[in-house]
Write a protein that holds these residues in place. Sequence first.
Motif, PDB file in Angstrom:
ATOM      1  N   GLU A  23       3.040   5.628 -10.659  1.00  0.00           N
ATOM      2  CA  GLU A  23       4.394   5.228 -11.052  1.00  0.00           C
ATOM      3  C   GLU A  23       5.330   5.199  -9.845  1.00  0.00           C
ATOM      4  N   GLU A  24       5.258   6.235  -8.998  1.00  0.00           N
ATOM      5  CA  GLU A  24       6.123   6.309  -7.815  1.00  0.00           C
ATOM      6  C   GLU A  24       5.833   5.204  -6.812  1.00  0.00           C
ATOM      7  N   SER A  25       4.614   4.662  -6.836  1.00  0.00           N
ATOM      8  CA  SER A  25       4.260   3.587  -5.898  1.00  0.00           C
ATOM      9  C   SER A  25       5.010   2.298  -6.218  1.00  0.00           C
ATOM     10  N   GLY A  26       5.415   2.128  -7.469  1.00  0.00           N
ATOM     11  CA  GLY A  26       6.098   0.911  -7.881  1.00  0.00           C
ATOM     12  C   GLY A  26       5.161  -0.242  -8.207  1.00  0.00           C
ATOM     13  N   ALA A  27       3.866  -0.043  -8.050  1.00  0.00           N
ATOM     14  CA  ALA A  27       2.901  -1.109  -8.326  1.00  0.00           C
ATOM     15  C   ALA A  27       2.816  -1.363  -9.821  1.00  0.00           C
ATOM     16  N   GLN A  28       2.789  -2.615 -10.198  1.00  0.00           N
ATOM     17  CA  GLN A  28       2.596  -2.997 -11.603  1.00  0.00           C
ATOM     18  C   GLN A  28       1.147  -3.349 -11.880  1.00  0.00           C
ATOM     19  N   GLU A  29       0.487  -3.949 -10.899  1.00  0.00           N
ATOM     20  CA  GLU A  29      -0.928  -4.333 -11.003  1.00  0.00           C
ATOM     21  C   GLU A  29      -1.584  -3.967  -9.680  1.00  0.00           C
ATOM     22  N   GLY A  30      -2.848  -3.584  -9.725  1.00  0.00           N
ATOM     23  CA  GLY A  30      -3.549  -3.281  -8.485  1.00  0.00           C
ATOM     24  C   GLY A  30      -4.686  -2.309  -8.698  1.00  0.00           C
ATOM     25  N   PRO A  60     -11.268  30.823  -5.713  1.00  0.00           N
ATOM     26  CA  PRO A  60     -10.183  29.829  -5.688  1.00  0.00           C
ATOM     27  C   PRO A  60     -10.079  29.133  -4.330  1.00  0.00           C
ATOM     28  N   HIS A  61      -9.657  27.887  -4.351  1.00  0.00           N
ATOM     29  CA  HIS A  61      -9.433  27.103  -3.141  1.00  0.00           C
ATOM     30  C   HIS A  61      -8.222  26.198  -3.342  1.00  0.00           C
ATOM     31  N   HIS A  62      -7.693  25.698  -2.239  1.00  0.00           N
ATOM     32  CA  HIS A  62      -6.681  24.646  -2.270  1.00  0.00           C
ATOM     33  C   HIS A  62      -7.369  23.367  -1.824  1.00  0.00           C
ATOM     34  N   ARG A  63      -7.378  22.381  -2.696  1.00  0.00           N
ATOM     35  CA  ARG A  63      -8.083  21.129  -2.443  1.00  0.00           C
ATOM     36  C   ARG A  63      -7.095  20.001  -2.193  1.00  0.00           C
ATOM     37  N   ARG A  64      -7.384  19.202  -1.160  1.00  0.00           N
ATOM     38  CA  ARG A  64      -6.529  18.087  -0.779  1.00  0.00           C
ATOM     39  C   ARG A  64      -7.063  16.800  -1.392  1.00  0.00           C
ATOM     40  N   VAL A  65      -6.179  16.080  -2.091  1.00  0.00           N
ATOM     41  CA  VAL A  65      -6.513  14.830  -2.760  1.00  0.00           C
ATOM     42  C   VAL A  65      -5.509  13.769  -2.313  1.00  0.00           C
ATOM     43  N   THR A  66      -6.023  12.605  -1.902  1.00  0.00           N
ATOM     44  CA  THR A  66      -5.150  11.476  -1.570  1.00  0.00           C
ATOM     45  C   THR A  66      -5.254  10.433  -2.678  1.00  0.00           C
ATOM     46  N   VAL A  67      -4.103  10.030  -3.200  1.00  0.00           N
ATOM     47  CA  VAL A  67      -4.022   8.962  -4.206  1.00  0.00           C
ATOM     48  C   VAL A  67      -3.426   7.748  -3.503  1.00  0.00           C
ATOM     49  N   SER A  68      -4.215   6.683  -3.396  1.00  0.00           N
ATOM     50  CA  SER A  68      -3.789   5.455  -2.728  1.00  0.00           C
ATOM     51  C   SER A  68      -3.665   4.343  -3.765  1.00  0.00           C
ATOM     52  N   VAL A  69      -2.586   3.576  -3.647  1.00  0.00           N
ATOM     53  CA  VAL A  69      -2.371   2.467  -4.576  1.00  0.00           C
ATOM     54  C   VAL A  69      -2.160   1.190  -3.756  1.00  0.00           C
ATOM     55  N   TYR A  90       0.857  -1.185   0.000  1.00  0.00           N
ATOM     56  CA  TYR A  90       0.000   0.000   0.000  1.00  0.00           C
ATOM     57  C   TYR A  90       0.894   1.235   0.000  1.00  0.00           C
ATOM     58  N   ARG A  91       0.582   2.178  -0.879  1.00  0.00           N
ATOM     59  CA  ARG A  91       1.285   3.469  -0.930  1.00  0.00           C
ATOM     60  C   ARG A  91       0.240   4.558  -1.102  1.00  0.00           C
ATOM     61  N   ALA A  92       0.487   5.701  -0.451  1.00  0.00           N
ATOM     62  CA  ALA A  92      -0.424   6.839  -0.605  1.00  0.00           C
ATOM     63  C   ALA A  92       0.384   8.119  -0.781  1.00  0.00           C
ATOM     64  N   LYS A  93      -0.157   9.009  -1.573  1.00  0.00           N
ATOM     65  CA  LYS A  93       0.471  10.304  -1.805  1.00  0.00           C
ATOM     66  C   LYS A  93      -0.617  11.364  -1.728  1.00  0.00           C
ATOM     67  N   GLU A  94      -0.314  12.448  -1.047  1.00  0.00           N
ATOM     68  CA  GLU A  94      -1.269  13.540  -0.943  1.00  0.00           C
ATOM     69  C   GLU A  94      -0.910  14.648  -1.937  1.00  0.00           C
ATOM     70  N   LEU A  95      -1.912  15.114  -2.651  1.00  0.00           N
ATOM     71  CA  LEU A  95      -1.757  16.203  -3.613  1.00  0.00           C
ATOM     72  C   LEU A  95      -2.499  17.425  -3.105  1.00  0.00           C
ATOM     73  N   THR A  96      -2.008  18.597  -3.447  1.00  0.00           N
ATOM     74  CA  THR A  96      -2.741  19.832  -3.217  1.00  0.00           C
ATOM     75  C   THR A  96      -3.037  20.432  -4.579  1.00  0.00           C
ATOM     76  N   VAL A  97      -4.314  20.672  -4.833  1.00  0.00           N
ATOM     77  CA  VAL A  97      -4.751  21.215  -6.110  1.00  0.00           C
ATOM     78  C   VAL A  97      -5.236  22.641  -5.874  1.00  0.00           C
TER      79      VAL A  97
END
Length: 137
Positions: free
Chosen positions: A28-35, A126-135, A2-9
Motif C-alpha cells: 500500500e505504501e508503495s503506491g503501486a496499483q498493479e505489479g 529467538p532471532h531478529h530476521r531481516r525481510v525486504t519487500v520489493s514492489v 520500484y519501491r522497497a521496504k525492509e522489515l525486522t521480524v
Amino acid sequence: MYRAKELTVATRGRGFHDITGEVQRAVEESGAQEGLCTIFLHHTSASLLLCENADPDVRKDLESFFSRLVKDGDPLFRHDAEGPDDMPAHVRTVLTQNSLSVPVKGGEANLGTWQGIYVWEHRTSPHHRRVTVSVVS
C-alpha cells in the motif's frame, strides 16, 4: 516504479510468524496499483512460506512433519557450531524457500482467500530476521 521496504521480524524461536499485514502495508505504501511484490528473507536458518491462514493445525502439522524429516541433533550432521538445531535449520531452509512473489492488484498483494505470508523460524531460540519487500509496477 520500484519501491522497497525492509522489515525486522522478531521471532520467538521455532515456529511461524505471520507477516501478511506488514507485507500488505508495504505494498500500500508503495503506491503501486498493479505489479509484482517480492518478499526476500536474508537468512539461511529461516524461510518464507505462503500457507493457509485459516486453520493453525496446518502450520502445526508442517512443523511436526519437518521435525520428523530433519531431526535436531541428528548424528548425520557435522555442522553443529551453534547447537543441535544448527544444521537442521539450514536443511529446512534449503527444502523450503527464502523468496516469494505475489501479484499486486488494486493496490494490494493479491493473495488467495486462505493465504497468509509467514516467516518460518527454524532455530529453537529467538532471532531478529531481516525481510525486504520489493514492489515493481
